[in-house]
Write an enzyme that holds these catalytic residues in place. Structure first.
Site, PDB file in Angstrom:
ATOM      1  N   GLU A  91       0.814  -1.202   0.000  1.00  0.00           N
ATOM      2  CA  GLU A  91       0.000   0.000   0.000  1.00  0.00           C
ATOM      3  C   GLU A  91       0.852   1.259   0.000  1.00  0.00           C
ATOM      4  OE1 GLU A  91      -3.935  -1.477   2.402  1.00  0.00           O
ATOM      5  OE2 GLU A  91      -2.072  -1.286   3.489  1.00  0.00           O
ATOM      6  N   CYS A 104       3.339   8.595   1.375  1.00  0.00           N
ATOM      7  CA  CYS A 104       3.842   7.691   2.411  1.00  0.00           C
ATOM      8  C   CYS A 104       4.020   6.333   1.732  1.00  0.00           C
ATOM      9  CB  CYS A 104       2.832   7.621   3.556  1.00  0.00           C
ATOM     10  SG  CYS A 104       3.298   6.447   4.840  1.00  0.00           S
ATOM     11  N   CYS A 111       6.319  -6.782   7.797  1.00  0.00           N
ATOM     12  CA  CYS A 111       7.474  -6.344   8.584  1.00  0.00           C
ATOM     13  C   CYS A 111       7.810  -7.421   9.608  1.00  0.00           C
ATOM     14  CB  CYS A 111       7.173  -5.034   9.306  1.00  0.00           C
ATOM     15  SG  CYS A 111       8.577  -4.386  10.239  1.00  0.00           S
ATOM     16  N   CYS A 115       6.260  -5.123  16.152  1.00  0.00           N
ATOM     17  CA  CYS A 115       5.778  -4.176  17.169  1.00  0.00           C
ATOM     18  C   CYS A 115       4.307  -4.493  17.463  1.00  0.00           C
ATOM     19  CB  CYS A 115       5.937  -2.739  16.681  1.00  0.00           C
ATOM     20  SG  CYS A 115       7.653  -2.351  16.284  1.00  0.00           S
ATOM     21  N   CYS A 118       1.217  -2.479  15.877  1.00  0.00           N
ATOM     22  CA  CYS A 118       1.277  -2.098  14.457  1.00  0.00           C
ATOM     23  C   CYS A 118       0.686  -3.188  13.568  1.00  0.00           C
ATOM     24  CB  CYS A 118       2.724  -1.820  14.071  1.00  0.00           C
ATOM     25  SG  CYS A 118       2.970  -1.625  12.296  1.00  0.00           S
ATOM     26  N   CYS A 343      -1.296   5.844  10.619  1.00  0.00           N
ATOM     27  CA  CYS A 343      -0.024   5.230  10.983  1.00  0.00           C
ATOM     28  C   CYS A 343      -0.247   3.812  11.492  1.00  0.00           C
ATOM     29  CB  CYS A 343       0.628   5.999  12.112  1.00  0.00           C
ATOM     30  SG  CYS A 343       1.021   7.666  11.695  1.00  0.00           S
TER      31      CYS A 343
HETATM   32  N1  SAH Z   1       9.048   0.685  10.486  1.00  0.00           N
HETATM   33  C1  SAH Z   1       9.233   2.082  10.584  1.00  0.00           C
HETATM   34  C2  SAH Z   1       8.404   2.889   9.623  1.00  0.00           C
HETATM   35  C3  SAH Z   1       6.973   2.479   9.427  1.00  0.00           C
HETATM   36  S1  SAH Z   1       5.905   2.721  10.785  1.00  0.00           S
HETATM   37  C4  SAH Z   1       9.010   2.533  12.015  1.00  0.00           C
HETATM   38  O1  SAH Z   1       8.502   1.773  12.803  1.00  0.00           O
HETATM   39  O2  SAH Z   1       9.388   3.653  12.311  1.00  0.00           O
HETATM   40  C5  SAH Z   1       5.619   4.457  10.785  1.00  0.00           C
HETATM   41  C6  SAH Z   1       5.188   5.014  12.125  1.00  0.00           C
HETATM   42  O3  SAH Z   1       3.866   4.572  12.484  1.00  0.00           O
HETATM   43  C7  SAH Z   1       6.083   4.556  13.264  1.00  0.00           C
HETATM   44  O4  SAH Z   1       6.421   5.617  14.116  1.00  0.00           O
HETATM   45  C8  SAH Z   1       5.200   3.566  13.965  1.00  0.00           C
HETATM   46  O5  SAH Z   1       5.597   3.368  15.275  1.00  0.00           O
HETATM   47  C9  SAH Z   1       3.855   4.197  13.845  1.00  0.00           C
HETATM   48  N2  SAH Z   1       2.763   3.285  14.154  1.00  0.00           N
HETATM   49  C10 SAH Z   1       2.751   1.945  14.032  1.00  0.00           C
HETATM   50  N3  SAH Z   1       1.567   1.441  14.431  1.00  0.00           N
HETATM   51  C11 SAH Z   1       0.804   2.488  14.832  1.00  0.00           C
HETATM   52  C12 SAH Z   1      -0.530   2.610  15.348  1.00  0.00           C
HETATM   53  N4  SAH Z   1      -1.311   1.563  15.505  1.00  0.00           N
HETATM   54  N5  SAH Z   1      -0.973   3.844  15.635  1.00  0.00           N
HETATM   55  C13 SAH Z   1      -0.197   4.936  15.448  1.00  0.00           C
HETATM   56  N6  SAH Z   1       1.060   4.879  14.958  1.00  0.00           N
HETATM   57  C14 SAH Z   1       1.563   3.670  14.662  1.00  0.00           C
HETATM   58 FE1  SF4 Z   2       7.561  -2.736  11.514  1.00  0.00          FE
HETATM   59 FE2  SF4 Z   2       5.304  -1.625  12.300  1.00  0.00          FE
HETATM   60 FE3  SF4 Z   2       7.322  -1.880  14.027  1.00  0.00          FE
HETATM   61 FE4  SF4 Z   2       7.503  -0.106  12.009  1.00  0.00          FE
HETATM   62  S1  SF4 Z   2       6.051  -0.050  13.715  1.00  0.00           S
HETATM   63  S2  SF4 Z   2       9.064  -1.585  12.688  1.00  0.00           S
HETATM   64  S3  SF4 Z   2       6.371  -1.203  10.397  1.00  0.00           S
HETATM   65  S4  SF4 Z   2       6.206  -3.560  13.070  1.00  0.00           S
END
Ligand code: SAH
Ligand code: SF4
Length: 361
Positions: A91, A104, A111, A115, A118, A343
């Site tokens: 996406e 974006c 990934c 996390c 996410c 995000c």
């Molecule tokens: N992997 C990288 C970039 C992609 S995520 C990273 O983690 O930085 C981009 C941003 O979205 C990151 O700051 C991540 O922590 C945030 N993010 C992930 N899941 C989210 C959620 N459920 N709500 C708000 N932000 C989120």
């Molecule tokens: Fe991967 Fe999501 Fe963690 Fe970013 S926030 S490193 S996309 S698992």
């Protein structure tokens, strides 16, 4: 078929030389592909017909196949779901603000970092994206805007995946996007967001770019960060903050720390104070005042995580704690939640593998 966007100018020049073509051809082709919006070789009218045919037999300019488009109810956020030639889905998102047009883009399908909060992490890693697949997302958004008489102003590597876990392809995509013969995009208008892969941050610091870096911190104690961001077990806070400090010292670029606000989890005063201490520690050892900026992101809902966004009053209290310590801090406006383009919500409609914690270096 190979994507033209996988090749550096030198690589393309070399191939064309092998075909007996003059050196300037590569630049001509790049001008069409990167700046004139060409999606096929046929229309490159200043190239000999025979060369256009050969290029079309050898390379592709469009590997992304559009599957679905969704627009947020306010019309300012637009998400595209693409299929890649092997069927993998990714996406890309366009966010329009008053004067900003931000793309974006994804760097991986899924990934591996896992996390907890996410959506991309919850699906696990399918594969890395190629350089061409990353670039084509940017060009797609650029073309979409151009067809409406508008221009892309910013690019953020904040879509699916961890950019620094796909370092080679991400770095090459960046190089081609900022290349004066390529997309010519302003380095300072690009931001790469990382979960904190320390060797990747150190390498990034040495590239000599003016591209912005954001680190997804989310917790200021190892205990909590281990749970929210499992890669912290491999690159704990001490190591991460040392790399962050070295990055700022070396590049003199402002660093953004991202912090997803999860109610009752990481929005406490204890965490805010611990964050202040880490940043003070960074500032104390060098003259990097005001080069660190904190961005608070209210949690967006995802199917695999029970947490909730912090209420506004808690976000405000957290922000004030940082402000009192003279650390610049902003709260990110929630966008595109109704189309799952906020995000961390990007998740292709496919059955992903279980998250696995991979060490990318
Ligand atoms: N992997 C990288 C970039 C992609 S995520 C990273 O983690 O930085 C981009 C941003 O979205 C990151 O700051 C991540 O922590 C945030 N993010 C992930 N899941 C989210 C959620 N459920 N709500 C708000 N932000 C989120
Ligand atoms: Fe991967 Fe999501 Fe963690 Fe970013 S926030 S490193 S996309 S698992």
């Amino acid at each position: 078929m190979q994507s033209l966007f996988d090749l550096s100018l030198e690589e393309l020049t070399e191939i064309l030389a092998g075909w007996g073509e003059p050196r300037y051809r590569a630049r001509q082709i790049w001008a069409w592909a990167y700046r004139r919006g060409a999606t096929e070789f046929e229309g490159m009218t200043d190239l000999p017909k025979s060369l256009r045919v050969r290029l079309a037999q050898t390379f592709t300019l469009s590997t992304l196949r559009l599957i679905a488009e969704r627009v947020s109810s306010d019309g300012w956020t637009r998400k595209w779901l693409f299929a890649l030639p092997d069927g993998t889905q990714i996406e890309a998102v366009l966010m329009e603000y008053t004067d900003r047009r931000t793309a974006c883009v994804s760097t991986q399908a899924g990934c591996a970092m896992g996390c907890a909060f996410c959506a991309t992490g919850q699906m696990g890693l399918l594969r890395n994206l190629t350089t061409g697949e990353i670039i084509e997302q940017v060009l797609w958004v650029g073309r979409w805007l151009a067809s409406r008489g508008e221009r892309l102003t910013h690019v953020v590597f904040m879509g699916m995946g961890e950019p620094l876990a796909n370092y080679g392809n991400t770095a090459k995509a960046l190089r081609l996007l900022i290349h004066p013969d390529g997309f010519r995009f302003g380095q300072r208008r690009i931001t790469v967001s990382t979960v904190g892969i320390v060797p990747g941050i150190r390498r990034f610091a040495q590239e000599g770019w003016e591209v912005n870096l954001a680190i997804s911190l989310h917790a200021a104690t190892d205990d909590l960060r281990n749970r929210l961001v499992p890669i912290n077990r491999i690159y704990p806070l001490q190591m991460l903050m040392a790399a962050a400090r070295d990055y700022v010292e070396r590049t003199r670029r402002r660093l953004t720390c991202e912090w997803v606000m999860i109610h009752g989890v990481n929005d406490t005063m204890e965490q805010a104070n611990a964050l202040v201490e880490w940043i003070r520690g960074m500032l104390g050892t060098s003259a990097v005042g005001h080069l660190v900026h904190v961005n608070l992101i209210p949690l967006n809902p995802t199917p695999g995580f029970p947490g909730e966004a912090s209420p506004p009053a808690r976000i405000e209290a957290f922000r004030r704690t940082l402000e009192k310590a003279r650390i610049p801090c902003t709260v990110r406006v929630r966008r595109g939640i109704d189309v799952a383009a906020g995000c961390g919500q990007l998740r292709a409609e496919i059955t992903g593998r279980k998250p696995l914690l991979a060490v990318p270096f």
